[in-house]
Design a protein around this motif. Sequence first.
Motif, PDB file in Angstrom:
ATOM      1  N   GLU A 253      -2.746  -6.073  14.092  1.00  0.00           N
ATOM      2  CA  GLU A 253      -3.049  -5.817  12.568  1.00  0.00           C
ATOM      3  C   GLU A 253      -3.640  -4.384  12.558  1.00  0.00           C
ATOM      4  O   GLU A 253      -2.671  -3.431  11.703  1.00  0.00           O
ATOM      5  N   ALA A 254      -4.721  -4.204  12.979  1.00  0.00           N
ATOM      6  CA  ALA A 254      -5.234  -2.708  12.800  1.00  0.00           C
ATOM      7  C   ALA A 254      -6.416  -2.337  13.893  1.00  0.00           C
ATOM      8  O   ALA A 254      -6.956  -3.419  14.252  1.00  0.00           O
TER       9      ALA A 254
ATOM     10  N   GLU B  25     -11.622   0.227  19.189  1.00  0.00           N
ATOM     11  CA  GLU B  25     -10.257   0.745  19.322  1.00  0.00           C
ATOM     12  C   GLU B  25     -10.348   2.168  18.540  1.00  0.00           C
ATOM     13  O   GLU B  25      -9.681   3.167  18.829  1.00  0.00           O
TER      14      GLU B  25
ATOM     15  N   PRO C  66      -5.186   0.341  21.433  1.00  0.00           N
ATOM     16  CA  PRO C  66      -5.352  -0.981  20.564  1.00  0.00           C
ATOM     17  C   PRO C  66      -6.031  -2.119  21.433  1.00  0.00           C
ATOM     18  O   PRO C  66      -5.750  -1.750  22.714  1.00  0.00           O
ATOM     19  N   PHE C  67      -6.517  -2.981  20.944  1.00  0.00           N
ATOM     20  CA  PHE C  67      -6.877  -4.233  21.577  1.00  0.00           C
ATOM     21  C   PHE C  67      -7.584  -3.943  23.095  1.00  0.00           C
ATOM     22  O   PHE C  67      -7.130  -4.263  24.091  1.00  0.00           O
TER      23      PHE C  67
ATOM     24  N   ASN D 201      -0.348  -1.589  16.630  1.00  0.00           N
ATOM     25  CA  ASN D 201      -0.700  -2.227  15.341  1.00  0.00           C
ATOM     26  C   ASN D 201       0.145  -2.037  14.292  1.00  0.00           C
ATOM     27  O   ASN D 201       0.823  -0.793  14.529  1.00  0.00           O
TER      28      ASN D 201
ATOM     29  N   HIS E 291      -3.179 -14.585  16.016  1.00  0.00           N
ATOM     30  CA  HIS E 291      -3.933 -13.238  16.442  1.00  0.00           C
ATOM     31  C   HIS E 291      -5.226 -13.867  17.357  1.00  0.00           C
ATOM     32  O   HIS E 291      -5.665 -14.920  16.939  1.00  0.00           O
TER      33      HIS E 291
END
Length: 190
Positions: free
Chosen positions: A49-50, A55, A61-62, A88, A162
């Motif tokens: 998503e974002a 992050e 990311p993640f 994302n 998610h």
Amino acid sequence: MSSPSKQSMLDQIKADILSKNVCPDLAKQATQLVFGVGDPNAEIVFVGEAPGKREDLQGEPFIGASGKFLNELLASIGLNRQNIYITNIVKYRPPNNRDPKASEKADFLPYLLKQIDIIKPKLIITLGRHSMEALLPPGVTISLAHGQLQEYQGRNYLPLYHPAAALYNGSLRQTLISDFQKIPSIIKIK
Ligand code: URA
């Protein structure tokens, strides 16, 4: 003359986002752009998503709690972060982790599609509703589409819940774990 490497083409997209000042309101409030990491030749691209707080601070990311769960899910099918590419739909952290706006997703979509078209993965895995809605046609709902391979505009998609939503919800967690087990056979036939 040799053609530019996939990594240098990805670097160019990152530079374009910065030079075109995409989503200036988000950019102003974020620490940095979180573009994406992993193998530019990966067979699987994951789209979340974002960025969240961690992050945003580290530029990857993640890497927070949902990233840790994602690593466990990857390990359950014999993969790790080096084997995949992960990004994302929205590439700056929304203030206070609010949901990304439709306009923000639309602004980043062309860049996400370029990332995907450079990598040319066999499979694109959307994590959660936001990336699924950005990439798949209207009317696809996650409660029905999760774990079901979708072919759209010449690309293969597997929508999944998610990891953050599944982390503390026992039944979603089980669903996500079992949907993940479908990935190896999808990759084999594609
Ligand atoms: N959640 C996401 O969707 N993306 C991240 O990068 C981290 C958490």
